[in-house]
Design a protein around this motif. Structure first.
Motif, short mmCIF file in Angstrom:
data_model
loop_
_atom_site.label_atom_id
_atom_site.label_comp_id
_atom_site.label_asym_id
_atom_site.label_seq_id
_atom_site.Cartn_x
_atom_site.Cartn_y
_atom_site.Cartn_z
N GLY A 16 -93.80 45.54 55.69
CA GLY A 16 -93.02 45.03 54.57
C GLY A 16 -93.72 45.11 53.23
O GLY A 16 -93.17 44.72 52.21
N ASP A 18 -94.72 46.25 49.78
CA ASP A 18 -94.00 47.09 48.81
C ASP A 18 -94.74 48.38 48.52
O ASP A 18 -94.13 49.39 48.16
N ASP A 56 -86.01 44.89 58.54
CA ASP A 56 -86.40 45.84 57.49
C ASP A 56 -87.28 45.15 56.45
O ASP A 56 -87.59 43.96 56.55
N SER A 58 -86.79 44.14 53.55
CA SER A 58 -86.21 43.03 52.80
C SER A 58 -86.06 41.77 53.64
O SER A 58 -85.64 40.73 53.15
N LYS A 60 -84.08 41.73 56.35
CA LYS A 60 -82.78 41.77 57.04
C LYS A 60 -82.98 42.13 58.50
O LYS A 60 -83.68 43.08 58.84
N GLU A 421 -76.18 47.31 55.77
CA GLU A 421 -75.91 46.13 54.95
C GLU A 421 -75.35 44.99 55.80
O GLU A 421 -75.59 43.80 55.53
#
Length: 472
Positions: A16, A18, A56, A58, A60, A421
């Protein structure tokens, strides 16, 4: 030196992080890239996995619809497999297969022989599916050389096939886009029609279509000459070609023609092996086949360690041992052949499969297929097809013509983006969406998966209508 080590330690990328996206764009070459973005792209960053889910960058949580790449059969974060990796690494991390061996590989070879059909009794271990198919083809060449048949080397494969990314294995691939810009051993390969019932001529029955496929194979053998054809290589279900399930009886009839003409039948079970169809191997238990060789990978370790292999008929090995060339050398091997950690993981993975995962897969597969089949209610969907816990949703411009080309060529990616999504990762293939979740999936999770996929397709239909691409 200590300061340098400390700086390096700070550069380790955590799940994760960045920075991973920028590092990928600067330094990572992704598989199957386009020239315009090669070495300069980042893809969806995945940080964690558990059961049938991945997370993921973000945060999610997503259902892992493709099970990695057809391989996370027993699910993510299985502590049993992680412990085996650690224990084996602490006992023996590696040994050279050129002049030593290890116990896990011998035990795994026995377990595989017990599960394989016919007289398939010996396994050569590789690092994955491509090297497994490559090994089978090189063995066929060696086998015919030792027999004094150096001209018997041609290989028959089919449209829609996918057999790997090494030079020989990729030469068998039957998806046009795979080969547009890539070289291959085309002089060695004969490609026949895909056994895809959905794409048969509208007026042709399944029975007539099956006869056509078999006659095409038989006529090709007669035209080219059986004395020049060394092997037929076929997936029991064409996986990356869109989960193409062949007509009933087709594979057994092809096998008989191979037997009659001294052509080795290689069943590519890189995807279908180790539970995807509810059995360790689908060739015998599902399709009634006894191939000369079976290739496997992916599910053998549930993706926890790179391992593959080819299982070889005792008859073929006995012929070699009785030949007039006892000193002929099969000059083929890999640094990581029979890797002790990979084989130890595979043994534990087989335990998990045989202790309930295979039975669960067989029991839940009809529900999985039935729930996905309801998506044919959507006008964008031409067909939902599959077997076991693998399925394909094929989208078409209209059901009459079955034409996918009038649609946006990335319709599968559009669906995947909407599903991402909503909480589902999909395997997009141009106008198709492939689903092959971990075998431990429950009925409730199947319901969630299908509901998300239905909404993702519905949103894609709205997008295509708004853009004037489709009027369905």
């Amino acid at each position: 030196m200590a300061a340098a080590r400390e700086i390096k330690a700070r550069e380790v990328v955590e799940p994760g992080d960045d920075d991973a996206v920028e590092l990928a764009k600067r330094h990572l070459v992704q598989p199957w890239p386009y020239a315009g973005s090669v070495g300069a792209e980042a893809r969806a960053l995945i940080g964690e996995g558990e059961g049938i889910y991945i997370t993921d960058a973000s945060g999610k949580r997503l259902i892992d619809g493709p099970a990695g790449m057809w391989c996370i059969n027993v699910g993510h974060r299985r502590e049993e497999l992680a412990r085996v990796m650690y224990d084996q690494a602490m006992a023996l991390s590696y040994n050279t297969p050129w002049y030593t061996m290890n116990a896990p590989s011998a035990e795994l070879a026995r377990r595989i022989a017990d599960a394989a059909p016919g007289d398939l009794s010996h396994t050569f271990f590789t690092t994955g599916g491509s090297s497994a198919v490559e090994t089978a083809l090189r063995f066929m060449q060696f086998y015919n050389n030792v027999r004094g048949r150096p001209e018997k080397k041609l290989i028959i494969s089919r449209g829609g096939a996918y057999h790997g990314s090494t030079y020989l294995s990729a030469s068998l691939n039957g998806r046009p886009r795979d080969r547009h810009w890539m070289d291959g051993a085309d002089e060695l390969v004969i490609k026949l029609s895909s056994p895809d019932p959905f794409r048969r001529p509208k007026e042709m029955s399944i029975h007539v279509f099956t006869d056509f496929l078999v006659d095409q194979f038989r006529d090709t053998v007669a035209r080219v000459g059986a004395g020049r054809i060394g092997a037929f290589v076929g997936e029991p279900v064409q996986a990356s070609g869109g989960v193409v399930v062949p007509p009933d009886g087709y594979l057994k009839r092809i096998r008989e023609i191979c037997r009659e003409n001294d052509i080795l039948y290689v069943s590519d079970e890189v995807v279908t092996g180790f539970g995807r169809l509810g059995h360790v191997f689908a060739s015998g238990d599902v399709f009634g086949l006894d191939p000369d060789m079976i290739t496997f990978a992916k599910g053998v370790t549930s993706g926890y360690f790179p391992l593959g292999g080819v299982i070889i008929s005792e008859r073929l090995l006995e012929e070699l041992r009785r030949s007039n060339h006892p000193d002929a050398l099969f000059g083929h091997g890999l640094t990581y052949t029979s890797h002790p950690i990979g084989c130890a993981v595979a043994l534990k993975n087989l335990d998990l499969l045989e202790e309930g995962v295979l039975q669960h897969a067989r029991e839940i597969a009809p529900y999985f297929q039935a729930r996905l089949k309801t998506l044919e209610e959507l006008p964008l969907v031409g067909e939902v097809r599959g077997a076991g816990l693998m399925a394909c949703v094929e989208c078409v411009a209209d059901r009459e013509s079955k034409d996918p080309l009038q649609l946006d060529k990335d319709v599968g990616k559009r669906i995947d983006a909407h599903c991402h999504e909503l909480g589902l990762l999909v395997r997009p293939l141009i106008n198709m969406c492939v689903m092959s979740p971990p075998l431990i999936i429950s009925r409730e999770q199947i319901d969630d998966m299908v509901a998300i996929l239905r909404e993702g397709i519905s949103r894609t239909m709205d997008d295509l209508r708004k853009e004037g691409v489709w009027r369905g």
